[in-house]
Design an enzyme around this catalytic site. Structure first.
Site, PDB file in Angstrom:
ATOM      1  N   HIS A  81       0.880  -1.157   0.083  1.00 12.26           N
ATOM      2  CA  HIS A  81       0.090  -0.007   0.001  1.00 12.26           C
ATOM      3  C   HIS A  81       0.995   1.311  -0.086  1.00 12.26           C
ATOM      4  CE1 HIS A  81      -3.144   2.925   1.153  1.00 12.26           C
ATOM      5  NE2 HIS A  81      -4.162   1.872   0.877  1.00 12.26           N
ATOM      6  N   GLY A 162       5.066  20.971  12.523  1.00 16.18           N
ATOM      7  CA  GLY A 162       6.326  19.895  12.939  1.00 16.18           C
ATOM      8  C   GLY A 162       7.272  20.617  11.887  1.00 16.18           C
ATOM      9  N   PRO A 163       8.395  19.903  12.276  1.00 21.19           N
ATOM     10  CA  PRO A 163       9.858  20.288  11.541  1.00 21.19           C
ATOM     11  C   PRO A 163       9.779  19.938   9.848  1.00 21.19           C
ATOM     12  CG  PRO A 163      10.165  18.116  12.846  1.00 21.19           C
ATOM     13  CD  PRO A 163       8.757  18.768  13.007  1.00 21.19           C
ATOM     14  N   ALA A 164      10.468  21.072   9.132  1.00 20.00           N
ATOM     15  CA  ALA A 164      10.570  20.446   7.713  1.00 20.00           C
ATOM     16  C   ALA A 164      11.915  19.775   7.603  1.00 20.00           C
ATOM     17  CB  ALA A 164      10.402  21.762   6.943  1.00 20.00           C
ATOM     18  N   LYS A 165      11.905  18.742   8.132  1.00 15.39           N
ATOM     19  CA  LYS A 165      13.021  17.795   8.143  1.00 15.39           C
ATOM     20  C   LYS A 165      12.769  16.358   8.074  1.00 15.39           C
ATOM     21  CE  LYS A 165      17.193  16.923  10.931  1.00 15.39           C
ATOM     22  NZ  LYS A 165      17.837  17.177  12.173  1.00 15.39           N
ATOM     23  N   PHE A 166      13.381  15.616   7.356  1.00 12.53           N
ATOM     24  CA  PHE A 166      12.808  14.080   7.170  1.00 12.53           C
ATOM     25  C   PHE A 166      13.315  13.274   8.566  1.00 12.53           C
ATOM     26  CE2 PHE A 166      14.315   9.841   5.469  1.00 12.53           C
ATOM     27  CZ  PHE A 166      13.146   9.442   5.203  1.00 12.53           C
ATOM     28  N   PRO A 168      13.606   9.509   9.482  1.00 13.28           N
ATOM     29  CA  PRO A 168      13.648   8.490   9.003  1.00 13.28           C
ATOM     30  C   PRO A 168      12.474   7.294   9.686  1.00 13.28           C
ATOM     31  CG  PRO A 168      15.811   9.338   9.219  1.00 13.28           C
ATOM     32  CD  PRO A 168      14.970  10.229  10.009  1.00 13.28           C
ATOM     33  N   GLY A 171       8.631   9.134   9.387  1.00 15.76           N
ATOM     34  CA  GLY A 171       8.071   9.793   8.154  1.00 15.76           C
ATOM     35  C   GLY A 171       7.372  10.867   8.492  1.00 15.76           C
TER      36      GLY A 171
END
Length: 551
Positions: A81, A162-166, A168, A171
């Site tokens: 999915h 929230g943060p504009a940061k990946f 891991p 997600g």
């Protein structure tokens, strides 16, 4: 009561200890009722459904998101999915006494809290979306988790909260407010994903990309791909293969059931599959479904068979289950999968009793059930007789020209029957609330107001029964005119039951009115309904007896 449904989809469907713990986090919040946990191993995804009042649902959703992100590591996730995060999507759906705007505001509050307290990137979608290009879940999720690290730093795809940061591990999470969505999969007799995808492209609103003779995308003047629309509006669909089921599926999201009902999606998939040399073998509803969806489907298929549609609710549901093949992959239990049945009050005890048990209970020294419940039951039986004569007439030769009228009478009579059966337990429940109010200490300043409120409640139930009885008599009278004359006495008994029910309900209203501040208004309503019942019954009885005596 204000009621909101929340249907989180989490990226874990293989480990029960994980998805059950996540669901339990929501269920632990007071006021939250967990309705369904529906895992899928190959999709590696679980759909969780719970309901409650807005603030309870808000807290339940937050606790679920928190627990989901503690237990699920997206860096290790694999599944069929599409997904963007550990707690992938959290939709809020208005169910009762709540507007879509209120749900959208609830989604924004939830998103802000998740972003701030859990440091998880949050995107808002559908009716809570902050921009038009973020309204569609598929657009937000495009590129999925694997592409999120690049997407999240783009100005157009900066998270709403929230943060504009990946991240891991987590997600991102998509939160929004939407109409009731049905996740629905149609099963094909193939394991070829390409064939399932072609059927999906045929039916979904977006359709397929236009291509030239060499198979290259055709571009418009702006250099964007041109699309050939599909057959069904408000439908999203993809094709996939589920090895555990041994088949490919057309996986569908029905986003507006008023535009494309479930049975139309099934029929269209069946037609397109047949044209491609395939066969639809059944289908699967993921999570819960509104009762109206299966009732509409049941009527649709009975109509196609030339059968009467004004049959009991249970018969409509079973017709839909059989025709759609909802139990092909795993058993479809209406009591567990239909939202209204899951939400049904556990106090609907009397209407579920056998006749003997009900009469035994009635004849005991318990003050309830009493006359109010009996009046409601009598009225429901009057409506049931009207439906019975209409359905029997529909099946007989010579009535073909009257099928539409007969179905209309039967369908309305079935609706009234269900409404009045509900009043059997509601009357007893209202009486119990009155007893509770009267048991309050006499020096309690809230006692008098509680008694008045409970008395009004105990009055409204029989008043509702009384006000429904004129229509029951009219239906019995109408079916006596156009229905099978061999069943004339059944229609006559139906009218008699409604008259008796009205008389009993009227007496129950009157006995509750003593001392009520709004006595005049309630009595006026009761008097008007009782007079109408007596007039209609006199006409119906005379007409029926004349016909019966003439033979």
């Amino acid at each position: 009561m204000k009621l909101v449904e929340c249907v989180p989809n989490i990226s874990e469907g293989r480990r029960p200890e994980i998805y059950e713990a996540v669901a339990a986090a929501a269920a632990s919040v007071p006021g939250v009722t967990l309705l369904n946990v529906d895992p899928g191993a190959d999709t590696n995804r679980t759909v969780i459904t719970f309901v409650g009042e807005p603030e309870a649902v808000l807290e339940g959703a937050f606790q679920l998101i928190k627990k989901g992100n503690e237990l699920i590591d997206m860096a290790r996730h694999r599944g069929a999915h599409p997904r963007i995060g550990a707690v992938d999507v959290v939709p809020l759906v208005p169910v009762a006494e709540v507007t879509m705007d209120e749900c959208a505001e609830l989604a924004r509050r939830l998103g802000e809290r998740v972003g701030k307290e859990l440091a998880i990137p949050v995107y808002l979608y559908e009716f809570a979306a902050s921009a038009p290009h973020r309204r569609n879940l598929a657009d937000i999720r495009e590129g999925e988790y694997e592409g999120l690290s690049k997407k999240i730093v783009q100005q157009d795809w900066k998270p709403d909260f929230g943060p504009a940061k990946f991240n891991p591990r987590s997600g991102a999470t998509v939160i929004g407010a939407r109409k009731f969505l049905v996740a629905y999969n149609v099963n094909l007799n193939t394991l070829d994903k390409r064939l399932a995808t072609r059927v999906a492209f045929d039916v979904r609103e977006r359709g397929r990309m236009k291509r030239d003779a060499e198979g290259n995308p055709i571009l418009d003047k702006k250099g964007e791909p041109e699309w050939e629309p599909g057959l069904l509006k408000s439908v999203k669909a993809v094709g996939w293969v589920i090895p555990e089921y041994g088949c490919a599926q057309v996986s569908i999201n029905l986003t507006d059931l008023d535009v494309t009902p479930l049975h139309l999606a099934f029929d269209t998939c069946e037609e397109r599959a047949r044209e491609r040399g395939l066969r639809v073998t059944g289908s699967e509803i993921v999570g819960l479904v509104p009762l109206s969806v299966l009732l509409e489907a049941g009527r649709h298929y009975l109509r196609r068979m030339g059968r009467p549609t004004g049959v009991p609710e249970s018969a409509l549901v079973q017709t839909a289950i059989r025709t759609l093949g909802l139990s092909e992959i795993k058993p479809f239990n209406p009591k567990e999968r239909i939202i209204e049945y899951r939400l049904a009050s556990t106090t609907s005890r009397l209407a579920s009793m056998s006749v003997r048990d009900f009469v035994d209970e009635l004849s005991s020294d318990s003050p309830a059930p009493g006359g109010g419940s009996v009046a409601a039951l009598a009225a429901s039986m009057g409506a049931a007789l009207a439906a019975m004569v209409a359905v029997i007439s529909h099946t007989k030769k010579g009535f073909e020209s009257k099928h539409a009228e007969l179905d209309a009478i039967a369908t309305r009579a079935q609706t009234l029957k269900e409404q009045l059966l509900g009043a059997v337990d509601a009357d007893t429940a209202a009486f119990d609330r009155l007893l509770e109010a009267m048991r309050l200490p006499k020096d309690d300043p809230a006692r008098d107001a509680a008694i008045v409120s409970a008395t009004i409640g105990a009055t409204e139930i029989p008043l509702g029964v009384l006000e429904a009885c004129p229509e029951v008599i009219e239906l019995c009278r109408e079916i006596a005119h156009i229905g099978l004359q061999a069943s004339l006495s059944d229609a006559g008994v139906g009218a008699q039951m409604a008259r008796a029910a009205a008389a009993g309900a009227y007496q129950n209203v009157c006995i509750n009115l003593v001392g009520l501040p709004d006595r005049a208004t309630l009595l006026s309503r009761a008097d008007a309904a009782w007079l109408e019942v007596q007039q209609l019954h006199a006409i119906a009885e005379k007409e029926t007896l004349v016909k019966l005596r003439e033979g």
